[in-house]
Motif scaffolding. Sequence first.
Motif, mmCIF file in Angstrom:
data_model
loop_
_atom_site.group_PDB
_atom_site.id
_atom_site.type_symbol
_atom_site.label_atom_id
_atom_site.label_comp_id
_atom_site.label_asym_id
_atom_site.label_seq_id
_atom_site.Cartn_x
_atom_site.Cartn_y
_atom_site.Cartn_z
ATOM 1 N N PRO A 5 0.822 -1.224 0.000
ATOM 2 C CA PRO A 5 0.000 0.000 0.000
ATOM 3 C C PRO A 5 0.854 1.271 0.000
ATOM 4 O O PRO A 5 0.504 2.262 -0.657
ATOM 5 N N LEU A 6 1.965 1.256 0.739
ATOM 6 C CA LEU A 6 2.837 2.421 0.806
ATOM 7 C C LEU A 6 3.464 2.703 -0.555
ATOM 8 O O LEU A 6 3.531 3.861 -1.003
ATOM 9 N N ILE A 7 3.894 1.643 -1.233
ATOM 10 C CA ILE A 7 4.509 1.802 -2.553
ATOM 11 C C ILE A 7 3.470 2.306 -3.557
ATOM 12 O O ILE A 7 3.774 3.153 -4.416
ATOM 13 N N ASP A 8 2.237 1.810 -3.426
ATOM 14 C CA ASP A 8 1.180 2.282 -4.325
ATOM 15 C C ASP A 8 0.914 3.773 -4.112
ATOM 16 O O ASP A 8 0.685 4.520 -5.079
ATOM 17 N N ARG A 9 0.945 4.223 -2.863
ATOM 18 C CA ARG A 9 0.737 5.652 -2.589
ATOM 19 C C ARG A 9 1.868 6.480 -3.177
ATOM 20 O O ARG A 9 1.628 7.543 -3.774
ATOM 21 N N ALA A 10 3.099 6.008 -3.013
ATOM 22 C CA ALA A 10 4.247 6.736 -3.564
ATOM 23 C C ALA A 10 4.171 6.789 -5.085
ATOM 24 O O ALA A 10 4.506 7.816 -5.708
ATOM 25 N N LEU A 64 11.374 2.039 2.005
ATOM 26 C CA LEU A 64 11.861 3.258 2.670
ATOM 27 C C LEU A 64 11.871 4.436 1.704
ATOM 28 O O LEU A 64 11.598 5.585 2.103
ATOM 29 N N VAL A 65 12.169 4.160 0.433
ATOM 30 C CA VAL A 65 12.098 5.206 -0.585
ATOM 31 C C VAL A 65 10.647 5.669 -0.741
ATOM 32 O O VAL A 65 10.358 6.874 -0.794
ATOM 33 N N ALA A 66 9.729 4.698 -0.783
ATOM 34 C CA ALA A 66 8.313 5.027 -0.925
ATOM 35 C C ALA A 66 7.833 5.853 0.255
ATOM 36 O O ALA A 66 7.086 6.839 0.089
ATOM 37 N N ARG A 67 8.257 5.491 1.462
ATOM 38 C CA ARG A 67 7.860 6.236 2.656
ATOM 39 C C ARG A 67 8.357 7.678 2.582
ATOM 40 O O ARG A 67 7.633 8.626 2.920
ATOM 41 N N ALA A 68 9.599 7.854 2.119
ATOM 42 C CA ALA A 68 10.166 9.206 2.017
ATOM 43 C C ALA A 68 9.403 10.038 0.999
ATOM 44 O O ALA A 68 9.162 11.243 1.212
ATOM 45 N N VAL A 69 9.013 9.434 -0.108
ATOM 46 C CA VAL A 69 8.265 10.157 -1.148
ATOM 47 C C VAL A 69 6.906 10.575 -0.620
ATOM 48 O O VAL A 69 6.463 11.717 -0.814
ATOM 49 N N VAL A 70 6.207 9.663 0.058
ATOM 50 C CA VAL A 70 4.877 9.980 0.588
ATOM 51 C C VAL A 70 4.967 11.073 1.640
ATOM 52 O O VAL A 70 4.150 12.009 1.658
ATOM 53 N N ARG A 71 5.947 11.004 2.531
ATOM 54 C CA ARG A 71 6.097 12.003 3.585
ATOM 55 C C ARG A 71 6.450 13.378 3.027
ATOM 56 O O ARG A 71 6.131 14.411 3.640
ATOM 57 N N SER A 72 7.107 13.406 1.867
ATOM 58 C CA SER A 72 7.528 14.691 1.292
ATOM 59 C C SER A 72 6.359 15.522 0.780
ATOM 60 O O SER A 72 6.505 16.714 0.518
ATOM 61 N N VAL A 73 5.186 14.877 0.645
ATOM 62 C CA VAL A 73 4.019 15.614 0.157
ATOM 63 C C VAL A 73 3.641 16.725 1.129
ATOM 64 O O VAL A 73 3.382 17.874 0.728
#
Length: 204
Positions: free
Chosen positions: A135-140, A172-181
């Motif tokens: 789910p996290l990767i899909d959001r990113a 972890l890359v996906a998490r960083a991308v989502v948090r950067s929003v």
Amino acid sequence: MSVGIVVDERRGDGGVLFTLRGEIVHGTVEPLTGVLTRVPADAGSVTLDMAGVTYMDSAGLAFLRAVDDFQRRTGIPVRTVHWSGRPRRVLEFTALDDDGAPAPGPSAAAREREELARQLEEEVEQLRQALVSRPLIDRATGVLMAAEVCTAEEAWGILRETSQRANVKLRLVARAVVRSVDGPPPEEPVLSALRFALLRHRRT
């Protein structure tokens, strides 16, 4: 078919190799151990190749005891190799090692089972991580699709390249991308790798 000696040859190092074929059952132990009398007194070692032994019951334990007695009496070391199938399971159940001696620790078969169990546990953990990360990767992927006006496949490629270049797990890359929003940009080395991946995408 009873166990028979198929090969009897002196090896270059002074050892003797016996290759066995058939079944070790009641009535075969005495003639089988009798072949050890053919071992020259100056032999450096004896190897019993058990690859052709397809069956062994409790009589096999008497055979192994006879082999051990031979070693003690003559001082000539005896190795048994290439156990498989039921004969190997007999060794395992009786807590003997591949040479038929009491195993100081887990048997080879037990160690194989432990290694297989460890591998299965790792695979289960990887699957669990994948289910949690998906789910996290899909959001990113969605964030990158909106920001870069690109397809899902292209966004996935950007995430994967960033992960590889930064040597950071994809989740972890996906998490960083989502948090950067709504938060700060990703930290190094993810930020540099992401910028490079985005630049490559924009040039294509």
